[in-house]
Write an enzyme that holds these catalytic residues in place. Structure first.
Site, PDB file in Angstrom:
ATOM      1  CE  LYS A 124      -2.234  -0.940   3.835  1.00 42.89           C
ATOM      2  NZ  LYS A 124      -1.573  -2.211   4.226  1.00 42.89           N
ATOM      3  NE  ARG A 138      -4.261  -1.090   9.895  1.00 42.24           N
ATOM      4  CZ  ARG A 138      -3.172  -0.511   9.381  1.00 42.24           C
ATOM      5  NH1 ARG A 138      -3.228   0.736   8.984  1.00 42.24           N
ATOM      6  NH2 ARG A 138      -2.060  -1.185   9.255  1.00 42.24           N
ATOM      7  NE  ARG A 159       7.170  -3.232   5.873  1.00 43.54           N
ATOM      8  CZ  ARG A 159       5.867  -3.010   5.784  1.00 43.54           C
ATOM      9  NH1 ARG A 159       5.263  -3.037   4.624  1.00 43.54           N
ATOM     10  NH2 ARG A 159       5.170  -2.761   6.872  1.00 43.54           N
ATOM     11  NE  ARG A 169       6.078  -0.118  10.009  1.00 47.26           N
ATOM     12  CZ  ARG A 169       4.867  -0.240   9.485  1.00 47.26           C
ATOM     13  NH1 ARG A 169       4.638   0.270   8.293  1.00 47.26           N
ATOM     14  NH2 ARG A 169       3.918  -0.870  10.123  1.00 47.26           N
ATOM     15  NE  ARG A 212       2.145  -4.479  11.196  1.00 50.67           N
ATOM     16  CZ  ARG A 212       3.198  -4.249  10.397  1.00 50.67           C
ATOM     17  NH1 ARG A 212       4.367  -4.770  10.681  1.00 50.67           N
ATOM     18  NH2 ARG A 212       3.056  -3.513   9.337  1.00 50.67           N
TER      19      ARG A 212
END
Ligand code: AMP
Length: 227
Positions: free
Chosen positions: A22, A97, A136, A170, A181
């Site tokens: 996203k 969300r 990432r 992160r 998550r």
């Protein structure tokens, strides 16, 4: 901002589990169509870093991979979307969300005679998300996203976009947190696909392919929804 500008400004939503791309795709749409990427995750991380009241309340929840309360997130989004730059149109990344957030967004847009142009679901295999997320990292300077395997900078350690050399990962991109998550996504966010489908606003895109191919497909959806 005058009423005409507000009414015409596109409002797009990207739906999809963590790791679906996203953020990466929102940045591309931002560059290509002059839209503003609104990421509630980024806004919350900034609130945590600044130590604001909302940030203090959100910190532990985010570290556990759970959803921050609707009240906090809606307040943050409401403030940000009212800023002048958002009048050119927004691409929402990570908001809404929950159904409560989706209804709050509809009500907020209705105040200025607006509604969303499209909600686009990035469809991916859950099994691949853990690998995508755990590799990432982003450039601390400009936020460009990279990945240890799937998207490395041309020169190791140097951002292709801004030349920055500080990269960050992160805190919630650890394998243990990613499972929570994904669970939060399926329990609380995936029902929004039906919510937007029933309003005739949903598009779906296969988001397992190459970043540029997905971007091209998304561009076509955005042009149709805003043209
Ligand atoms: P993201 O950067 O979108 O993956 O969000 C990181 C974390 O911020 C999430 O795991 C949640 O804890 C929190 N968060 C971001 N956006 C929302 C939202 N719309 N509602 C609730 N929590 C959110």
């Amino acid at each position: 901002m005058d009423a005409t500008t507000v009414t015409r400004a596109p409002v797009l939503i990207l739906l999809g589990p963590p790791g679906a791309g996203k953020g990466t795709q929102a940045r591309k749409l931002e560059d290509k169509y002059g839209l503003v990427q609104l990421s509630t995750g980024d806004l919350l991380r900034a609130a945590v870093a600044q130590g604001t009241e909302a940030g203090k309340q959100a910190k532990a929840v985010m570290e556990a991979g759970e959803l921050v309360s609707d009240e906090i997130v809606i307040a943050i989004l409401r403030d940000r979307i009212a800023e002048a730059d958002c009048a050119q149109g927004v691409i929402l990344d990570g908001f809404p969300r929950t159904t409560v957030q989706a209804e709050a967004l509809d009500a907020l847009l209705a105040e200025s005679g607006q509604k969303i142009n499209a909600a686009i679901s990035l469809e991916v295999d859950d099994a691949a998300m853990v690998d995508r997320i755990s590799g990432r990292y982003t450039c601390a300077g400009c936020g460009e996203g990279y990945h240890d395997t799937f998207k490395t900078p041309k020169q190791s350690g140097v951002c292709d976009h801004c030349g920055g050399t500080e990269m960050k990962r992160r805190a919630d991109d650890k394998a243990e947190t990613v499972a929570s998550r994904l669970e939060a996504y399926h329990a609380q966010t995936a029902p929004l696909i039906g919510y937007y489908d029933s309003k005739g606003a949903l598009s779906r895109i296969d988001a397992m392919g190459k970043i540029e191919e997905i971007a091209a497909g998304l561009g076509a959806i955005v042009e149709k929804a805003t043209g």
